[in-house]
Enzyme design. Structure first.
Site, PDB file in Angstrom:
ATOM      1  N   GLY A   1     -29.836   0.560 -22.273  1.00 24.44           N
ATOM      2  CA  GLY A   1     -29.473   1.128 -23.566  1.00 24.44           C
ATOM      3  C   GLY A   1     -30.212   0.437 -24.692  1.00 24.44           C
ATOM      4  O   GLY A   1     -31.116  -0.363 -24.483  1.00 24.44           O
ATOM      5  N   ASN A  58     -22.099  -3.043 -15.183  1.00 26.97           N
ATOM      6  CA  ASN A  58     -21.865  -1.993 -16.166  1.00 26.97           C
ATOM      7  C   ASN A  58     -23.006  -0.986 -16.143  1.00 26.97           C
ATOM      8  O   ASN A  58     -24.168  -1.350 -16.298  1.00 26.97           O
ATOM      9  CB  ASN A  58     -21.759  -2.604 -17.568  1.00 26.97           C
ATOM     10  CG  ASN A  58     -21.838  -1.548 -18.653  1.00 26.97           C
ATOM     11  OD1 ASN A  58     -21.097  -0.579 -18.625  1.00 26.97           O
ATOM     12  ND2 ASN A  58     -22.745  -1.718 -19.591  1.00 26.97           N
ATOM     13  N   ARG A 104     -27.790  -4.581 -32.987  1.00 26.96           N
ATOM     14  CA  ARG A 104     -28.504  -3.747 -32.012  1.00 26.96           C
ATOM     15  C   ARG A 104     -29.862  -3.293 -32.554  1.00 26.96           C
ATOM     16  O   ARG A 104     -30.827  -3.198 -31.800  1.00 26.96           O
ATOM     17  CB  ARG A 104     -27.639  -2.545 -31.624  1.00 26.96           C
ATOM     18  CG  ARG A 104     -26.440  -2.882 -30.752  1.00 26.96           C
ATOM     19  CD  ARG A 104     -26.879  -3.517 -29.438  1.00 26.96           C
ATOM     20  NE  ARG A 104     -25.772  -3.764 -28.538  1.00 26.96           N
ATOM     21  CZ  ARG A 104     -25.510  -3.039 -27.460  1.00 26.96           C
ATOM     22  NH1 ARG A 104     -26.270  -2.035 -27.122  1.00 26.96           N
ATOM     23  NH2 ARG A 104     -24.482  -3.347 -26.689  1.00 26.96           N
ATOM     24  N   HIS A 132     -17.739   4.980 -22.676  1.00 27.89           N
ATOM     25  CA  HIS A 132     -18.586   4.324 -21.680  1.00 27.89           C
ATOM     26  C   HIS A 132     -18.362   2.814 -21.649  1.00 27.89           C
ATOM     27  O   HIS A 132     -18.465   2.205 -20.592  1.00 27.89           O
ATOM     28  CB  HIS A 132     -20.053   4.633 -21.995  1.00 27.89           C
ATOM     29  CG  HIS A 132     -21.013   4.219 -20.928  1.00 27.89           C
ATOM     30  ND1 HIS A 132     -20.937   4.661 -19.628  1.00 27.89           N
ATOM     31  CD2 HIS A 132     -22.100   3.393 -20.969  1.00 27.89           C
ATOM     32  CE1 HIS A 132     -21.912   4.138 -18.912  1.00 27.89           C
ATOM     33  NE2 HIS A 132     -22.639   3.358 -19.701  1.00 27.89           N
ATOM     34  N   TRP A 133     -18.051   2.226 -22.798  1.00 26.49           N
ATOM     35  CA  TRP A 133     -17.901   0.772 -22.876  1.00 26.49           C
ATOM     36  C   TRP A 133     -16.459   0.372 -22.587  1.00 26.49           C
ATOM     37  O   TRP A 133     -15.737  -0.132 -23.450  1.00 26.49           O
ATOM     38  CB  TRP A 133     -18.364   0.272 -24.240  1.00 26.49           C
ATOM     39  CG  TRP A 133     -19.851   0.304 -24.394  1.00 26.49           C
ATOM     40  CD1 TRP A 133     -20.787   0.500 -23.418  1.00 26.49           C
ATOM     41  CD2 TRP A 133     -20.581   0.143 -25.610  1.00 26.49           C
ATOM     42  NE1 TRP A 133     -22.054   0.463 -23.948  1.00 26.49           N
ATOM     43  CE2 TRP A 133     -21.960   0.248 -25.285  1.00 26.49           C
ATOM     44  CE3 TRP A 133     -20.220  -0.071 -26.928  1.00 26.49           C
ATOM     45  CZ2 TRP A 133     -22.960   0.128 -26.257  1.00 26.49           C
ATOM     46  CZ3 TRP A 133     -21.206  -0.182 -27.891  1.00 26.49           C
ATOM     47  CH2 TRP A 133     -22.568  -0.089 -27.552  1.00 26.49           C
TER      48      TRP A 133
END
Length: 284
Positions: A37, A103, A180, A264-265
């Site tokens: 990601g 993950n 990020r 998703h997390w």
């Protein structure tokens, strides 16, 4: 247990460069494998879980090559590089076997290690990622947003993807966006992202898969020998829930735990539940 980035950071030199990792706790070994990601690394995935898990296990958060922490290895697909790095890491630290939590891409990596080196993986916990779409469109919404960013990086594209990762938008803070964005624009990290999700890479991968005689990893999951826990967010838009059906059906000793109001997390949005479920399974 009080853990920080600084007091857990470690390095180990291997024949293909330095691997960086975070280490904490005592007990049976547990290796945490991060996903892919935008701006991702091991600490950003699992740093918040390290304290809780280290109360029960000797934890290692491995940083995969090419994501900005460990030395990159050019010329190989990032997933295959990650699989090889897990084995090199275990060899370098003399860890014969360990439980693993992966993950997303890290779950795929863990499953591939279990397929190629079954004696090295005692138990496996995956958070989304493992399997393939059955009913939902492919590529998923999250993957399409990753491709958009890989082809044309921008803060706006990053923010759209971050919102896709979670059920509750409160998790997409200004600090998270800034962190990020800074990480994702580093040359090595951006190159890895483009190698996985860019339009050119996707076209080449489709062509390679069409010509390859090697079956996809998910079709081999019936050969996974270790007990496996599949953890999924019911509202996962990166790896939709229907993906879980194939690993749940194929892996001989598998179980599925689905968390509502979670994207998703899972390790972030359902931190306490995720840690409790994982610890119970790993200690069973």
């Amino acid at each position: 247990m009080d853990v920080t980035y600084e007091n857990t950071a470690q390095t180990v030199r291997t024949d293909k460069g330095v691997l960086r990792y975070h280490e904490a706790g005592d007990g049976p070994p547990l290796i945490l494998l991060h996903g892919s990601g935008i701006g991702v690394n091991g600490w950003r995935n699992f740093g918040g879980n390290l304290s809780g898990l280290a109360e029960h296990f000797h934890c290692y958060i491995l940083e995969f090559p090419g994501f900005g922490a460990s030395d990159p290895i050019p010329g190989s697909h990032p997933v295959l590089t990650a699989v090889a790095s897990v084995v090199r890491f275990m060899d370098a630290l003399a860890v014969e076997s360990a439980a693993m939590i992966g993950n997303s891409m890290g779950g795929v990596v863990g499953a591939m290690v279990a397929l190629a080196h079954p004696a090295r993986v005692d138990k496996l916990v995956t958070v989304g990622g493992v399997g393939t779409n059955i009913f939902s469109p492919g590529p998923s919404e999250g993957t399409r947003l990753l491709r958009e960013f890989a082809d044309n990086p921008s803060r706006e594209a990053l923010i759209r993807w971050l919102h896709c990762m979670v059920f509750d938008p409160k998790w997409v803070t200004d600090d998270l966006i800034a962190e990020r964005w800074q990480a994702a624009t580093q040359p090595a990290a951006l190159q890895t992202l483009q190698a996985m999700y860019g339009s050119k890479a996707a076209a080449l991968q489709q062509q390679s898969e069409a010509q390859s005689k090697v079956p996809p990893y998910w079709s081999m999951l019936h050969k996974v020998q270790c007990p496996t826990l599949l953890v999924w967010g019911a509202d996962d838009r990166q790896c939709p829930l229907d993906m879980a059906q194939i690993p749940l059906r194929l892996i001989p000793d598998a179980e599925l735990h689905v968390l509502s109001n979670c994207g998703h997390w899972v390790f972030l949005e359902a931190k306490q539940k995720f840690e409790r479920i994982s610890v119970e399974f790993l200690q069973r």
